[in-house]
Design a protein around this motif. Structure first.
Motif, short mmCIF file in Angstrom:
data_model
loop_
_atom_site.label_atom_id
_atom_site.label_comp_id
_atom_site.label_asym_id
_atom_site.label_seq_id
_atom_site.Cartn_x
_atom_site.Cartn_y
_atom_site.Cartn_z
N ALA B 291 0.83 -1.20 0.00
CA ALA B 291 0.00 0.00 0.00
C ALA B 291 0.86 1.25 0.00
O ALA B 291 0.46 2.29 -0.51
CB ALA B 291 -0.93 0.00 1.21
N GLY B 292 2.06 1.15 0.57
CA GLY B 292 2.91 2.32 0.68
C GLY B 292 3.80 2.58 -0.52
O GLY B 292 4.48 3.60 -0.59
N ARG B 293 3.84 1.65 -1.45
CA ARG B 293 4.74 1.84 -2.60
C ARG B 293 4.15 2.84 -3.60
O ARG B 293 2.93 2.93 -3.74
CB ARG B 293 4.97 0.50 -3.30
N ALA B 294 5.05 3.52 -4.28
CA ALA B 294 4.60 4.49 -5.29
C ALA B 294 3.85 3.75 -6.39
O ALA B 294 4.24 2.65 -6.79
CB ALA B 294 5.80 5.20 -5.88
N ALA B 295 2.76 4.35 -6.84
CA ALA B 295 1.97 3.72 -7.88
C ALA B 295 1.55 4.76 -8.91
O ALA B 295 1.39 5.93 -8.60
CB ALA B 295 0.74 3.06 -7.28
N LYS B 296 1.37 4.28 -10.13
CA LYS B 296 0.88 5.17 -11.19
C LYS B 296 -0.57 4.80 -11.44
O LYS B 296 -0.89 3.66 -11.76
CB LYS B 296 1.71 4.95 -12.44
N ARG B 297 -1.45 5.78 -11.24
CA ARG B 297 -2.88 5.47 -11.37
C ARG B 297 -3.37 5.73 -12.79
O ARG B 297 -3.06 6.75 -13.39
CB ARG B 297 -3.69 6.31 -10.37
N SER B 298 -4.14 4.78 -13.32
CA SER B 298 -4.87 5.10 -14.54
C SER B 298 -6.33 4.72 -14.33
O SER B 298 -6.64 3.67 -13.75
CB SER B 298 -4.29 4.38 -15.76
N LEU B 299 -7.19 5.61 -14.80
CA LEU B 299 -8.62 5.36 -14.70
C LEU B 299 -8.97 4.54 -15.93
O LEU B 299 -8.85 5.02 -17.06
CB LEU B 299 -9.34 6.71 -14.71
N ILE B 300 -9.35 3.30 -15.72
CA ILE B 300 -9.55 2.43 -16.90
C ILE B 300 -11.01 2.32 -17.29
O ILE B 300 -11.35 1.77 -18.33
CB ILE B 300 -8.96 1.02 -16.67
#
Ligand code: FES
Ligand code: FES
Lengths: 159, 729, 444
Positions: B291-300
């Motif tokens: 949960a704490g790792r950097a993530a790239k969000r895309s709205l799919i």
């Protein structure tokens, strides 16, 4: 240089007595049936029969088999002329990748020699140390039951 | 050419020698893999003797694809299946169909073969018509010959010379009418099974080439460790040892006999000194870490954004999944031979063409000097150690030119080094409207990549360990509509307002890649568990609740079939519970509905799957046995994943290194009954079915546990201790 | 040996009644009843669950493949087989009609609700030391289990042992309140609370002495030789006192690891100790540590220990050469892999020289493990070892055992190896199926 009797033929084996049977069967005698799955006695892919008992060839030093009859899956029939248990596996499509199957066949064969008409629970119990990753279990159970002369009622109708 | 090469070519048919590789072109309008390889002779060839060979770029992985492809070709060509020869993935002979993955084989390859075979049939009848001076429409094709109404027959061999199979498959070819099928749709026995049950040469492990040497690798005790020293002289001097090979941290030993290689490997392992390693979060911290790792969000996915947020009851839940492994029963193996100029590699990996690309980069050889040939291995269920083993064999073959080198991994190596299926987290939240329907839906899946396969030499394990290492390429997310971590993250259900997001985590502490069904396993588990939670909140029956949100008639049909055949709604004894789940794989492949009954032992938390009823629509059925076995196997495997399996790890790295530390299902665990009902759709496109059961199995089990024991499990695997903790004392 | 024991029992059968009967044999039936709501408060039940795990109730009271606590498991004793009873709260066949008073009497005095004496296979000689509060918690836990209807199996004991009043005499002779520092006897001022907690667990609830203390001919623990090593189910239960032959001393941490799962310095549990370790899976770590703290003090600090031994064995003699070849082909792949920390096979010590079974006074444990292997734990990580009972002949088994002893122990050959192999290894080995023995590993 131990003598080794496999599927009725006696071979003078070049391997040292400590060599596990599996490597002698595959590397020296050119037999494909017994498989390397773990080499640790954990999966059953290498199962063969020694005097009618299912044995893990990956941990059986060839030296202890002097004078004792070894049977591999090749000893039960060939792809062209499969034996009854093998025919039951073919009839039930009891293989996906099939890597575990020779071991399953050998363990089932040893079971049927000792208990010709095993119950479903006995089959499951006898096979419980043989792992299958493809999930072919239902087909294998059906095949063993078919070979034991029971109806293949383990799974339901196809359609 | 060595004996080994000839042997393999004989398997494929000697007539193929000398025919150049098929031309690659792009023809977007053509179905299946014809887009990439539009020529007829890319798929079908006829020898002077009339013998027909079918070529596919796909590989047999134990899914029965050989049998199904033969059936499809035999049907169109009017041939007995047994008279056909099939060549599978081989960079020299077959079309490039990328990976055998994602349940694509039928959609891509069978579709191409069907059209190519139909085109071939049309050419044969046209040629025969010319010879016989009859209109082609009056001719029939059967048993390897074209027959005229007057009884005259021309065998394929007689006319084959007169036709041009290097033509493109026409876009509008005439296919056989499904009503006339005699081979397709029949349960033809699998062609590969007799050899597998009787010790025939069936696997890559069974290759014994003249002059072949046996190699074993010595790996670090934990990922990330580097080889800092090895006193290898004594090992190299052992009788039967050919040499010890070291390049950076890549350490191997080659020997004449297999057991000598095994004992030399053990001796070498004892003298190798390793240092360092990649830290891994403790198991308890796994999800907090993720949960704490950097993530790239895309709205799919987004729907109904124009409408105002509805009022109603909001329900939310989080689901988690631990690392899980492929766990092939046969550890990976490969054979490679370098003759000083050309490299030939035999591998059970899923993509021969991408593998060739990776090896070209690894060895700095042009691709046209490398040939990769697929040979069956043990079932892989995704990206296991097969590519790595091929890379190792290639490295060692280059070091020992002229001799075929066979690399065989140990059980411990396969367990420790295969790329796992990644840990994942999903968050679901929904609003139930006053009509007890879902009025709003929010869903986010947090996932690492599900694809670290070749091409890219850096995807090969040993390439990263070399003195001059190839770095691992940056992980990528697979795009929708198929998706990777977000595969099946968009529900098929009718949801007036919805948002679905994919949080892609590039950096993961353990090596991960494709495991059967990728993210679909977790997403379907989450969505279908959450649907039951919502149905419960709405006071609705789970099956009725699903149907109330579904329009697709084929989806409704599988749900209704599974429910009625299972006897959904009948009361079960205490401690038992029924659960239901549904998915259409990738929202574009096969449909699968599943009802299960479980027994939960309250004292121990042990769950047993008692029976399962699946209903599947995979479009037109080619071999009902093939699909049934894939579904049965998928259910049992996913049951094992869902109830028992998690990669153990501590701060030092994975601790699951064999079957004692990674327990999987055994015979006493498999259900009493397992029924698969197929809904055949003749004339409809093939829909891949090989991975469709994974997600529904996990969710149906969780839903059944809820009803059997009154507890909702939201973490995979649902091991006894987790179930017991939820039940309480 | 069995016969002699029976004879002793017969003698006792004549004498003891005279002494004991009128006084001790008769015990009243207690009125039926069940727990009041306060007696099954959730907090009590939770405490009881941990205590039940540490008392190994399920290990005996669950048949193989049977429902938990429903009884039916046969407990082998030198006198015959005693079947564990159904302790679920089923009113007809279990404890459903037992009041807390009846439960307490059974735990402390070995008398069931109807007033019948219980065989000491049920370790009431130890449970007598339990506190009232713990018995209450155990009662709360027991009475909230899922009731299972399961009739008790009749014990397989010869007459007169099957005659229960005899037990009253046995109790008169042998039952003493256990001495537990801080509970039934004064606390030891030199020891901390953790040690005292461990003493209480070991002496009372976990009844370690039931296996690890030698018993006299009448089957009673010899108090003066507490923890000097005993027997369980045909296995040698190693001494926990100073006479422990373990190659390395058992530190508290080693013991805690061993009791929780497995310890790289000593290995893991096999035989009848395995269910004990398995039961600890649900026990909080501090309880395990307390148990380990106490037990570690029994053997005291390392004195004359030699440490693990791995000696060259002259292989010009045929027997050791044969044994060495078997070891190399069957054992070394796992047992010389260096252990998991070195990247080797999990659940193996760095060498067999760490294993106490090779330092044992007799070869039973080694032979039993070789014969039956170690079955995989169900659905959980745990060691697996194949069974060599069908693979090796008696002669080969003897060669292997002699080789292992010579290589990994400084104590000289086992004098009774041949006889023990003959007694333990059926010849020819049994055929499939191996039968459902939870502890047997793969291969028949
Ligand atoms: S290979 Fe022998 S048991 Fe796995
Ligand atoms: S069929 Fe693949 S492992 Fe059993």
């Amino acid at each position: 240089m131990p003598n080794l009797t496999v599927n009725g033929r006696t071979h003078a084996v070049a391997a040292e007595p400590e060599t596990p049977l599996l490597y002698v069967l595959r590397d020296e005698l050119g037999l494909n049936g017994a498989k390397f799955g773990c080499g640790l006695g954990q999966c059953g892919a290498c199962t063969v029969e020694v005097e009618g008992r299912a044995v893990l060839s990956c941990l059986t030093p060839v030296g202890v088999l002097e004078g004792r009859a070894v049977t591999t899956v090749e000893g039960l029939g060939s792809p062209e002329h499969p034996g009854p248990l093998q025919a039951a596996f073919i009839a039930e499509n009891a293989a996906q990748c099939g890597y575990c199957i020779a071991g399953m066949v050998m363990r089932a064969h040893a079971l049927l020699r000792a208990v010709p008409h095993p119950s479903e629970a006995e089959i499951r119990d006898a096979l419980r140390f043989n792992l299958c990753r493809c999930g072919t279990h239902m087909r294998i159970l059906a095949a063993v039951k078919r070979a034991a002369g029971a109806s293949s009622a383990v799974t339901g109708a196809l359609r | 050419m060595t004996a080994l090469t000839r042997r393999t070519l004989l398997v494929g048919g000697a007539l193929l020698v000398g025919i150049g590789p098929p031309r690659r072109a792009l023809a977007a309008s053509l179905p299946g893999s014809l887009k990439e390889a539009p020529r007829i002779d890319a798929w079908i060839r006829i020898g002077e003797d009339g013998a027909v060979t079918v070529l596919t770029g796909k590989a047999e992985l134990g899914q029965g694809i050989k049998t199904a492809l033969i059936q499809v070709a035999a049907e169109e060509l009017g041939l007995a299946p047994a008279s056909l020869r099939l060549v599978t993935a081989d960079t020299e002979l077959t079309p490039n169909e990328g990976y055998t993955a994602g349940s694509h084989s039928m959609q891509d390859s069978a579709t191409a073969i069907r059209h190519a075979a139909a085109a071939c049939r049309a050419l044969l009848t046209a040629a025969a018509g010319r010879r016989l001076s009859l209109p082609p429409e009056s001719l029939t094709v059967a048993e390897g010959a074209v027959a005229a109404p007057d009884g005259r027959r021309l065998a394929f061999g007689e006319i084959a010379a007169g036709i041009e199979l290097d033509a493109d498959v026409p876009a509008e070819g005439r296919l056989r009418d499904p009503a006339t099928y005699t081979v397709v749709g029949r349960p033809l026995p699998r062609v590969d099974i007799p050899a597998k049950v009787a010790g025939g040469a069936a696997y890559i492990q069974d290759i014994r080439a003249p002059g072949m040497v046996h190699a074993r690798i010595v790996r670090p005790p934990r990922p990330g460790a580097r080889l800092v020293g090895v006193e290898a002289e004594a090992v190299a001097a052992r009788p039967g040892t050919i040499r010890v090979h070291r390049d950076g941290s890549f350490l191997a030993v080659l020997a004449e006999r297999e057991y000598a290689a095994v004992t030399a490997m053990r001796a070498l392992a004892r003298v190798a000194v390793w240092q360092g390693g990649t830290p891994v979060p403790e198991p308890d911290a796994l999800f907090a870490d993720l949960a704490g790792r950097a993530a790239k969000r895309s709205l799919i996915h987004e729907a109904g954004t124009g409408t105002p947020a509805p009022a109603g009851r909001r329900v939310a839940a989080q689901y988690r999944r631990r690392y899980q492994m492929h766990g092939s029963i046969g550890p990976s193996c490969a054979v490679a031979e370098f003759d000083g100029d050309r490299l030939t590699v035999w591998s059970h990996a899923q993509g021969m063409f991408p593998l060739r690309q990776a090896l070209a980069e690894l060895l700095a050889l042009p691709e046209d000097r490398i040939r990769c040939i697929h040979v069956e291995g043990s079932g892989c269920y995704g990206h296991n150690g097969a590519d790595d083993a091929a890379g190792d064999a290639a490295l060692l073959a280059r070091a020992l030119p002229g001799r075929p080198v066979r690399v065989q991994y140990t059980r411990e190596q396969e367990h420790l080094w295969e790329p796992y299926g990644g840990a994942m987290l999903t968050d679901a939240s929904a609003v139930l409207g006053p009509d007890d329907r879902i009025a709003d839906w929010d869903y986010a899946v947090r996932s690492p990549t599900h694809l670290t396969r070749p091409p890219g030499a850096g995807q090969l394990l040993s390439a990263r360990m070399l003195e001059k290492p190839f770095p691992a390429p940056p992980p990528k997310a697979l795009p929708q509509p198929e998706g990777g971590g977000d595969r099946n993250a968009i529900p098929l259900y009718r949801l007036p307002r919805a948002r679905v997001a994919h949080d892609f985590v590039a950096d993961m502490p353990l090596r991960v890649s494709a495991l059967r069904s990728l993210g679909a396993y977790m997403n379907v588990f989450s969505i279908e568990s959450f649907f039951d939670e919502l149905a419960e909140e709405a006071g609705a029956d789970p099956v009725a609740f699903r149907l109330a949100h579904l329009d697709d008639p084929r989806a409704r049909a599988v749900i209704e079939a599974a429910a009625s055949r299972f006897g959904w709604g009948t009361a079960l004894p205490r401690g038992r519970g029924a659960g239901f789940a549904f998915a259409r794989y990738k929202n574009l492949a096969a449909y699968c509905a599943l009802a299960v009954e479980v027994a939960v032992e309250r004292e121990s938390g042990r769950v047993r799957l008692v029976r399962a009823q699946a209903a599947v629509d995979a479009g037109e059925v080619v071999n009902p046995h093939g699909i049934r076995d894939q579904i049965e196997g998928g259910i049992i495997q996913a049951m094992s994943w869902s109830l028992f399996e998690a990669v153990g790890h501590d701060a030092e790295g994975p601790t699951s290194r064999d079957w004692s530390t990674y327990p999987i299902a055994r015979f006493p665990d498999v259900p009493d009954r397992l029924d698969v009902h197929l809904i055949d759709r003749p004339g409809q496109p093939f829909l891949g079915a090989g991975e469709v059961a994974q997600g529904p199995t996990a969710a149906a089990l969780a839903n059944a546990i809820r009803r059997a024991a009154g507890v909702r499990l939201r973490e995979l695997p649902m091991r006894p201790e987790l179930v017991k903790a939820a039940i309480g004392v | 040996m069995k016969r002699r024991r029976i004879a002793a029992w017969l003698g006792a059968a004549v004498l003891l009644p005279l002494a004991g009967f009128g006084l001790a044999a008769w015990r009243p039936a207690l009125l039926p009843g069940g727990p009041g709501p306060a007696e099954t408060a959730p907090e009590q039940v939770r405490r009881g669950a941990v205590l039940a795990a540490l008392g190994y109730c399920a290990s005996c009271h669950t048949a193989e493949g049977g429902r938990p606590y429903a009884g039916g498991r046969g407990i082998g004793t030198p006198f015959g087989t005693i079947y564990a009873t159904n302790i679920t709260p089923d009113p007809e066949t279990g404890l459903g009609r037992w009041t807390r008073a009846a439960f307490t009497r059974a735990m402390r005095e070995g008398v069931d609700r109807e007033g019948r004496h219980l065989y000491p296979a049920f370790p009431y000689t130890h449970y007598a030391g339990l506190t009232d509060a713990d018995i209450a918690a155990l009662y709360a836990f027991t009475m909230t289990r899922e009731p299972v209807r399961a009739e008790a199996k009749a014990n397989a004991l010869p007459f007169p042992l099957s005659w229960r009043p005899l037990i009253a005499g046995w109790k008169l002779l042998f039952v003493r309140e256990p001495s537990i520092p801080g509970v039934t006897s004064p606390a030891d001022p030199r020891r901390d609370p953790e040690w005292h907690r461990g003493a209480y667990l070991a002496e009372a609830l976990s009844h370690c002495g039931a296996c690890h203390t030698p018993r006299n001919r009448l089957g009673a623990e010899i108090r003066s030789k507490a923890y000097a090593g005993g027997e369980a189910d045909g296995w040698w239960a190693p001494p926990l006192d100073r006479s422990s032959p373990a190659p390395l001393p058992w530190s508290r941490d080693d013991l805690a690891r061993y009791l929780a799962e497995w310890d790289p310095m000593h290995g893991g549990a096999a035989g009848p100790m395995r269910p004990v370790v398995d039961a600890h899976r649900t026990v909080p770590a501090d309880e395990i540590r307390a148990l380990a703290t106490y037990v570690a003090t029994l053997s005291g600090p390392a004195g004359s220990r030699t440490g693990p031994v791995d000696r060259a064995v002259a292989s010009d003699e045929p027997a050791p050469a044969r044994g060495a070849a078997i070891y190399a082909g069957a054992c070394a792949v796992c047992h010389e892999s260096g252990g998991a920390a070195a990247g080797g096979v999990p659940y193996t010590t760095s060498s067999l020289g760490h294993r106490t079974s090779l330092r044992a006074p007799d070869p039973r444990n080694l032979l039993l493990v070789l014969r039956d292997g170690v079955a995989p734990r169900e659905h959980a990580p745990g060691p697996i070892m194949p069974a060599f009972g069908a693979t090796l002949t008696r002669a080969q088994m003897t060669d292997l055992a002699a080789y292992l002893r010579a290589r990994f122990s400084p104590d000289g050959p086992w004098p009774d190896l041949d006889a023990t192999v003959r007694a333990l290894m059926p010849d020819p080995p049994p055929r499939e199926p191996p039968g459902r023995t939870a502890r047997a590993g793969p291969s028949p």
